[in-house]
Enzyme design. Structure first.
Site, short mmCIF file in Angstrom:
data_model
loop_
_atom_site.label_atom_id
_atom_site.label_comp_id
_atom_site.label_asym_id
_atom_site.label_seq_id
_atom_site.Cartn_x
_atom_site.Cartn_y
_atom_site.Cartn_z
N GLY A 46 0.77 -0.41 -6.25
CA GLY A 46 0.57 -0.13 -7.67
C GLY A 46 -0.88 -0.37 -8.02
O GLY A 46 -1.57 -1.15 -7.35
N GLN A 51 -8.19 -1.87 -13.31
CA GLN A 51 -8.64 -2.29 -11.97
C GLN A 51 -9.70 -1.36 -11.39
O GLN A 51 -10.32 -1.70 -10.39
CB GLN A 51 -7.45 -2.39 -11.02
CG GLN A 51 -6.47 -3.50 -11.41
CD GLN A 51 -5.32 -3.58 -10.43
OE1 GLN A 51 -4.33 -2.85 -10.58
NE2 GLN A 51 -5.44 -4.43 -9.42
N CYS A 94 -2.20 -8.91 -5.41
CA CYS A 94 -2.87 -8.03 -6.36
C CYS A 94 -4.17 -7.56 -5.72
O CYS A 94 -4.92 -8.38 -5.16
CB CYS A 94 -3.16 -8.81 -7.65
SG CYS A 94 -4.01 -7.82 -8.90
N LEU A 95 -4.44 -6.28 -5.81
CA LEU A 95 -5.65 -5.74 -5.19
C LEU A 95 -6.92 -6.32 -5.82
O LEU A 95 -7.98 -6.28 -5.20
CB LEU A 95 -5.66 -4.21 -5.27
CG LEU A 95 -4.56 -3.51 -4.46
CD1 LEU A 95 -4.61 -2.01 -4.70
CD2 LEU A 95 -4.67 -3.82 -2.97
N HIS A 136 4.21 -6.11 -13.17
CA HIS A 136 2.88 -6.54 -12.70
C HIS A 136 1.81 -5.60 -13.26
O HIS A 136 0.79 -6.05 -13.79
CB HIS A 136 2.87 -6.55 -11.17
CG HIS A 136 1.56 -6.91 -10.55
ND1 HIS A 136 1.41 -8.00 -9.72
CD2 HIS A 136 0.34 -6.32 -10.62
CE1 HIS A 136 0.14 -8.06 -9.32
NE2 HIS A 136 -0.52 -7.05 -9.84
N GLU A 137 2.05 -4.30 -13.14
CA GLU A 137 1.03 -3.34 -13.60
C GLU A 137 0.92 -3.33 -15.13
O GLU A 137 -0.19 -3.20 -15.67
CB GLU A 137 1.35 -1.94 -13.07
CG GLU A 137 1.41 -1.82 -11.55
CD GLU A 137 0.25 -2.45 -10.81
OE1 GLU A 137 -0.88 -2.50 -11.37
OE2 GLU A 137 0.44 -2.93 -9.69
N HIS A 140 -1.34 -5.95 -16.29
CA HIS A 140 -2.77 -5.59 -16.19
C HIS A 140 -3.26 -4.91 -17.47
O HIS A 140 -4.42 -5.08 -17.85
CB HIS A 140 -3.00 -4.64 -15.01
CG HIS A 140 -3.20 -5.33 -13.70
ND1 HIS A 140 -4.23 -6.21 -13.46
CD2 HIS A 140 -2.49 -5.26 -12.54
CE1 HIS A 140 -4.15 -6.65 -12.20
NE2 HIS A 140 -3.11 -6.09 -11.61
NI NI Z 1 -2.48 -6.36 -9.65
#
Ligand code: NI
Length: 153
Positions: A46, A51, A94-95, A136-137, A140
């Site tokens: 995701g 991000q 998380c990226l 999660h997304e 963000h």
């Molecule tokens: Ni993330």
């Protein structure tokens, strides 16, 4: 479609409340293509627009591509309509927070409303890893990271 530079924890854009999308135009299409390209390049499931430095309410997920056929879905202006009262704790990465894992409590299912990239209203229930991923997304888009509520493991 181009892989974008990933913004990392500490970048102020990750702490902003992202703005709703109002124009369903070519720039939105390009943003979504970039999000998918960047997510797949980084081997994520995701990715949210902040991000890649774009403070708009857009995220993409593909929870199956690592293990089975790809199932890419793009969400514009997503909102949780209802959520399970039962929570489950599970590990998340998380990226934007590389090489760290946090246990996070999430509802076991959520009903999500959103708009498709073509401007069509959608609703669906997500459970399992998909519920974790959309929660999660969506966090963000509200400037929330797993470091806030999670426990590092
Ligand atoms: Ni993330």
């Amino acid at each position: 479609m181009a892989v974008q530079h990933l913004r990392l924890d500490g970048d102020p854009v990750l702490r902003e409340a992202a703005a709703p999308v109002v124009q369903f135009d070519a720039s939105l299409t390009a943003l979504i293509a970039d999000l998918f390209a960047t997510m797949y390049a980084a081997k994520g499931r995701g990715l949210a627009a902040p991000q890649v430095g774009v403070s708009q309410r857009v995220f993409v997920i593909d929870t199956t591509w690592k293990d089975a056929a790809p199932h890419p879905v793009a969400f514009v202006n997503p909102e949780i309509i209802a959520a399970a009262s039962v929570l489950r704790q599970g590990p998340e990465g998380c990226l934007s927070i590389p090489d760290r894992t946090f246990n996070v409590l999430r509802p076991v299912w959520v009903d999500l409303g959103w708009t498709s990239p073509a401007g069509i209203g959608q609703t669906a229930r997500f459970d399992g890893i998909s519920a974790v991923c959309v929660c999660h997304e969506l966090d963000h888009l509200n400037g929330v990271l797993i470091t806030d509520s999670g426990t590092e493991i």
